[in-house]
Design a protein around this motif. Structure first.
Motif, PDB file in Angstrom:
ATOM      1  N   VAL A  52       0.819  -1.214   0.000  1.00  0.00           N
ATOM      2  CA  VAL A  52       0.000   0.000   0.000  1.00  0.00           C
ATOM      3  C   VAL A  52       0.849   1.258   0.000  1.00  0.00           C
ATOM      4  CG1 VAL A  52      -2.285  -0.574   0.800  1.00  0.00           C
ATOM      5  CG2 VAL A  52      -0.403  -0.647   2.397  1.00  0.00           C
ATOM      6  N   ASP A  53       1.997   1.238   0.691  1.00  0.00           N
ATOM      7  CA  ASP A  53       2.835   2.435   0.733  1.00  0.00           C
ATOM      8  C   ASP A  53       3.345   2.782  -0.663  1.00  0.00           C
ATOM      9  OD1 ASP A  53       3.632   3.533   3.624  1.00  0.00           O
ATOM     10  OD2 ASP A  53       3.203   1.395   3.766  1.00  0.00           O
ATOM     11  N   PHE A  56       0.471   4.082  -2.742  1.00  0.00           N
ATOM     12  CA  PHE A  56       0.169   5.459  -2.344  1.00  0.00           C
ATOM     13  C   PHE A  56       1.099   6.431  -3.072  1.00  0.00           C
ATOM     14  CE2 PHE A  56      -1.359   7.592   1.803  1.00  0.00           C
ATOM     15  CZ  PHE A  56      -1.880   8.623   1.079  1.00  0.00           C
ATOM     16  N   ILE A  65       1.192  14.430  -9.433  1.00  0.00           N
ATOM     17  CA  ILE A  65       2.157  15.501  -9.690  1.00  0.00           C
ATOM     18  C   ILE A  65       2.778  15.378 -11.076  1.00  0.00           C
ATOM     19  CG2 ILE A  65       4.375  16.433  -8.968  1.00  0.00           C
ATOM     20  CD1 ILE A  65       2.472  17.243  -6.983  1.00  0.00           C
ATOM     21  N   PRO A 139       6.899   1.604  15.501  1.00  0.00           N
ATOM     22  CA  PRO A 139       5.679   1.814  14.715  1.00  0.00           C
ATOM     23  C   PRO A 139       5.076   0.509  14.195  1.00  0.00           C
ATOM     24  CG  PRO A 139       7.402   3.288  13.988  1.00  0.00           C
ATOM     25  CD  PRO A 139       8.028   2.346  14.951  1.00  0.00           C
ATOM     26  N   PRO A 140       3.744   0.402  14.221  1.00  0.00           N
ATOM     27  CA  PRO A 140       3.102  -0.802  13.698  1.00  0.00           C
ATOM     28  C   PRO A 140       3.330  -0.970  12.194  1.00  0.00           C
ATOM     29  CG  PRO A 140       1.543   0.562  14.913  1.00  0.00           C
ATOM     30  CD  PRO A 140       2.778   1.364  14.761  1.00  0.00           C
ATOM     31  N   ASN A 141       3.536   0.141  11.477  1.00  0.00           N
ATOM     32  CA  ASN A 141       3.801   0.060  10.042  1.00  0.00           C
ATOM     33  C   ASN A 141       5.290  -0.239   9.835  1.00  0.00           C
ATOM     34  OD1 ASN A 141       3.978   0.317   7.322  1.00  0.00           O
ATOM     35  ND2 ASN A 141       3.189   2.402   7.210  1.00  0.00           N
ATOM     36  N   THR A 144       7.433   1.994   7.576  1.00  0.00           N
ATOM     37  CA  THR A 144       7.972   3.223   8.165  1.00  0.00           C
ATOM     38  C   THR A 144       9.232   2.918   8.962  1.00  0.00           C
ATOM     39  OG1 THR A 144       5.765   4.162   8.267  1.00  0.00           O
ATOM     40  CG2 THR A 144       7.425   5.144   9.679  1.00  0.00           C
TER      41      THR A 144
ATOM     42  N   PHE B  26      -5.686  16.248   4.795  1.00  0.00           N
ATOM     43  CA  PHE B  26      -5.322  14.870   4.481  1.00  0.00           C
ATOM     44  C   PHE B  26      -3.802  14.728   4.403  1.00  0.00           C
ATOM     45  CE2 PHE B  26      -4.865  11.332   1.325  1.00  0.00           C
ATOM     46  CZ  PHE B  26      -5.291  10.336   2.186  1.00  0.00           C
ATOM     47  N   VAL B  30      -1.645  12.118   6.576  1.00  0.00           N
ATOM     48  CA  VAL B  30      -0.708  11.141   6.016  1.00  0.00           C
ATOM     49  C   VAL B  30       0.679  11.339   6.635  1.00  0.00           C
ATOM     50  CG1 VAL B  30       0.443  10.417   3.897  1.00  0.00           C
ATOM     51  CG2 VAL B  30      -1.986  10.821   3.892  1.00  0.00           C
ATOM     52  N   GLY B  34       1.702   8.265   9.436  1.00  0.00           N
ATOM     53  CA  GLY B  34       2.460   7.304   8.647  1.00  0.00           C
ATOM     54  C   GLY B  34       3.029   6.156   9.465  1.00  0.00           C
ATOM     55  N   ASP B  35       3.204   6.371  10.786  1.00  0.00           N
ATOM     56  CA  ASP B  35       3.717   5.289  11.629  1.00  0.00           C
ATOM     57  C   ASP B  35       2.703   4.159  11.745  1.00  0.00           C
ATOM     58  OD1 ASP B  35       5.534   7.211  11.957  1.00  0.00           O
ATOM     59  OD2 ASP B  35       5.488   7.259  14.144  1.00  0.00           O
ATOM     60  N   TYR B  36       1.415   4.506  11.614  1.00  0.00           N
ATOM     61  CA  TYR B  36       0.372   3.529  11.912  1.00  0.00           C
ATOM     62  C   TYR B  36      -0.321   3.013  10.656  1.00  0.00           C
ATOM     63  CZ  TYR B  36       1.220   5.512  16.420  1.00  0.00           C
ATOM     64  OH  TYR B  36       1.849   5.939  17.551  1.00  0.00           O
ATOM     65  N   GLY B  37      -0.342   3.816   9.602  1.00  0.00           N
ATOM     66  CA  GLY B  37      -0.987   3.390   8.368  1.00  0.00           C
ATOM     67  C   GLY B  37      -0.062   3.634   7.202  1.00  0.00           C
ATOM     68  N   PRO B  38      -0.557   3.423   6.008  1.00  0.00           N
ATOM     69  CA  PRO B  38       0.281   3.726   4.856  1.00  0.00           C
ATOM     70  C   PRO B  38       0.537   5.219   4.769  1.00  0.00           C
ATOM     71  CG  PRO B  38      -1.946   3.203   4.173  1.00  0.00           C
ATOM     72  CD  PRO B  38      -1.857   2.891   5.629  1.00  0.00           C
ATOM     73  N   GLY B  39       1.683   5.560   4.244  1.00  0.00           N
ATOM     74  CA  GLY B  39       2.010   6.969   4.077  1.00  0.00           C
ATOM     75  C   GLY B  39       3.289   7.323   4.803  1.00  0.00           C
ATOM     76  N   PHE B  42       7.097  11.468   2.338  1.00  0.00           N
ATOM     77  CA  PHE B  42       7.130  11.682   0.895  1.00  0.00           C
ATOM     78  C   PHE B  42       5.721  11.856   0.323  1.00  0.00           C
ATOM     79  CE2 PHE B  42       7.889  10.721  -3.524  1.00  0.00           C
ATOM     80  CZ  PHE B  42       9.057  11.414  -3.757  1.00  0.00           C
ATOM     81  N   GLN B  43       4.851  10.902   0.659  1.00  0.00           N
ATOM     82  CA  GLN B  43       3.479  10.983   0.151  1.00  0.00           C
ATOM     83  C   GLN B  43       2.795  12.240   0.666  1.00  0.00           C
ATOM     84  OE1 GLN B  43       4.931   8.323   1.524  1.00  0.00           O
ATOM     85  NE2 GLN B  43       4.088   6.403   0.787  1.00  0.00           N
ATOM     86  N   VAL B  46       3.839  15.338  -1.185  1.00  0.00           N
ATOM     87  CA  VAL B  46       3.222  15.444  -2.511  1.00  0.00           C
ATOM     88  C   VAL B  46       1.773  15.891  -2.390  1.00  0.00           C
ATOM     89  CG1 VAL B  46       2.543  14.141  -4.536  1.00  0.00           C
ATOM     90  CG2 VAL B  46       4.778  13.784  -3.551  1.00  0.00           C
ATOM     91  N   ILE B  47       1.040  15.326  -1.418  1.00  0.00           N
ATOM     92  CA  ILE B  47      -0.368  15.700  -1.264  1.00  0.00           C
ATOM     93  C   ILE B  47      -0.486  17.160  -0.835  1.00  0.00           C
ATOM     94  CG2 ILE B  47      -2.433  15.280   0.119  1.00  0.00           C
ATOM     95  CD1 ILE B  47      -1.584  12.325   0.173  1.00  0.00           C
ATOM     96  N   GLU B 120      10.707  12.228   9.198  1.00  0.00           N
ATOM     97  CA  GLU B 120       9.575  12.285   8.259  1.00  0.00           C
ATOM     98  C   GLU B 120       9.156  13.726   8.019  1.00  0.00           C
ATOM     99  OE1 GLU B 120       8.251   9.909   6.554  1.00  0.00           O
ATOM    100  OE2 GLU B 120       8.158   8.036   7.666  1.00  0.00           O
TER     101      GLU B 120
END
Lengths: 204, 142
Positions: A52-53, A56, A65, A139-141, A144, B26, B30, B34-39, B42-43, B46-47, B120
């Motif tokens: 997913v990363d 994304f 972009i 971190p859980p991810n 990261t 958003f 992100v 980012g530590d817990y979900g995607p992102g 960098f992302q 960009v957003i 980050e």
């Protein structure tokens, strides 16, 4: 063949079709839009592969972009590709040889999803990151953890690369040049009516 | 680049006004989630930059320049890299290796948390600044 393989096969077929479309199209604007579509389909394929990363990043950078930047570059030139002369057979030969070598190179790679690939079986890589990163980094991810902590040095390099790209664009294109129409104030919905002698155009 | 501005495209202008805060929000989500979900930085960068680019496309460069002047962008570009590299230097000054965040706090896990946060943030700041200045570079010249 699982449904996942089928999905990836369909998405990869779309990718190939889009790539052929980009090559064949003479209308550069349409080709730019197709590159955005290409990135979006690639992002979909990455999601199916549970990355997913990566998906994304591909969606934000590839179809967001870079499409905008391509459009920006397109405004320097014409929207129609110039008709080419006859394509040289020698060029085709070299392209086929290079492509063949690249495909030959992929034959050494582990099969898709292989559990016995070096990246999976190496004791210090995937296994360790998955099992110990929560205790070592937190971190859980895990992505990261790897990106910012285990391989923080690499990410520092990447940030410097982005920084260098920014400097290069500033050097080549410059940020100071302005067009006369950029200088005239513009009205947009929500603005206060313009009063003489008072700059109400400023965003508050 | 063709910048749509002035009185035309009223619908686009209104929608953009509505969208930009959410896009920025958003981006922040992100960045810091980012530590817990995607992102990650960098992302998020960009957003965050895409919000300014959207604003620039619809309302014209001049207004965007007033919100985020190119001179500020130049500083932000360097600032992000400095935050990242500075974190590395700080860990070295505190007795660890380069970018070894364990030494940043009493507890190694907390140190890692602070380190990843700072790093980050640095990535996000640099990417935002570079992306927006890429847009300025292309859009202000034709």
């Amino acid at each position: 063949m699982s449904i996942e393989h089928l999905t990836i096969a369909v998405l990869l077929t779309f990718l190939v079709a889009t790539a052929i479309g980009i090559i064949v199209l003479r209308d550069l604007l349409a080709a730019v839009i197709l590159t955005g579509l290409y990135s979006l389909v690639a992002a979909g394929a990455f999601i199916v592969m549970d990355a997913v990363d990566v998906a994304f990043t591909e969606a934000a950078v590839g179809s967001g972009i870079s499409t905008i930047l391509f459009l920006g570059a397109l405004s320097f030139t014409q929207h129609e590709q110039k008709p080419r002369g006859r394509d040289s057979w020698l060029a085709l030969l070299f392209v086929v040889i290079t492509g063949g070598l690249l495909i030959f190179g992929t034959l050494d790679m582990p099969r898709y999803g292989s559990a016995t690939s070096p990246a999976q079986t190496h004791p210090e890589l995937a296994k360790r990151f998955i099992e110990q990163s929560a205790d070592e980094v937190g971190p859980p991810n895990v992505v990261t953890s790897v990106l910012a902590s285990y391989r923080g040095y690499d990410t520092l390099g990447e940030t410097v690369v982005v920084f260098t790209a920014g400097i290069a664009v500033m050097g080549l294109l410059g940020l100071k040049r302005r067009r006369p129409e950029d200088e005239t104030p513009e009205h947009a919905p929500g603005d206060l009516p313009h009063e003489p002698g008072h700059d109400t155009d400023r965003l508050t | 680049m063709k910048i749509y501005a002035r009185q035309r495209h009223r619908v686009l202008q209104v929608i953009t006004r509505l969208m930009v805060p959410f896009v920025l929000m958003f981006g922040l989500y992100v960045q810091f989630h980012g530590d817990y979900g995607p992102g990650g930085g960098f992302q998020a960068g960009v957003i965050f930059a895409s919000a300014f680019i959207l604003y620039g496309l619809i309302f014209g460069l001049q207004r965007t320049r007033r919100v985020l002047p190119p001179s500020v962008l130049r500083w932000l570009m360097a600032l992000g890299v400095l935050i990242y590299a500075g974190t590395g230097v700080l860990t070295m000054l505190l007795g660890g290796n380069l970018l070894d965040y364990d030494v940043l706090a009493h507890d190694p896990l907390h140190g890692q948390h602070w380190g990843i946060f700072a790093v980050e943030l640095g990535v996000g700041v640099t990417v935002t600044a570079v992306m927006v200045s890429l847009f300025y570079g292309f859009a202000s010249k034709r």
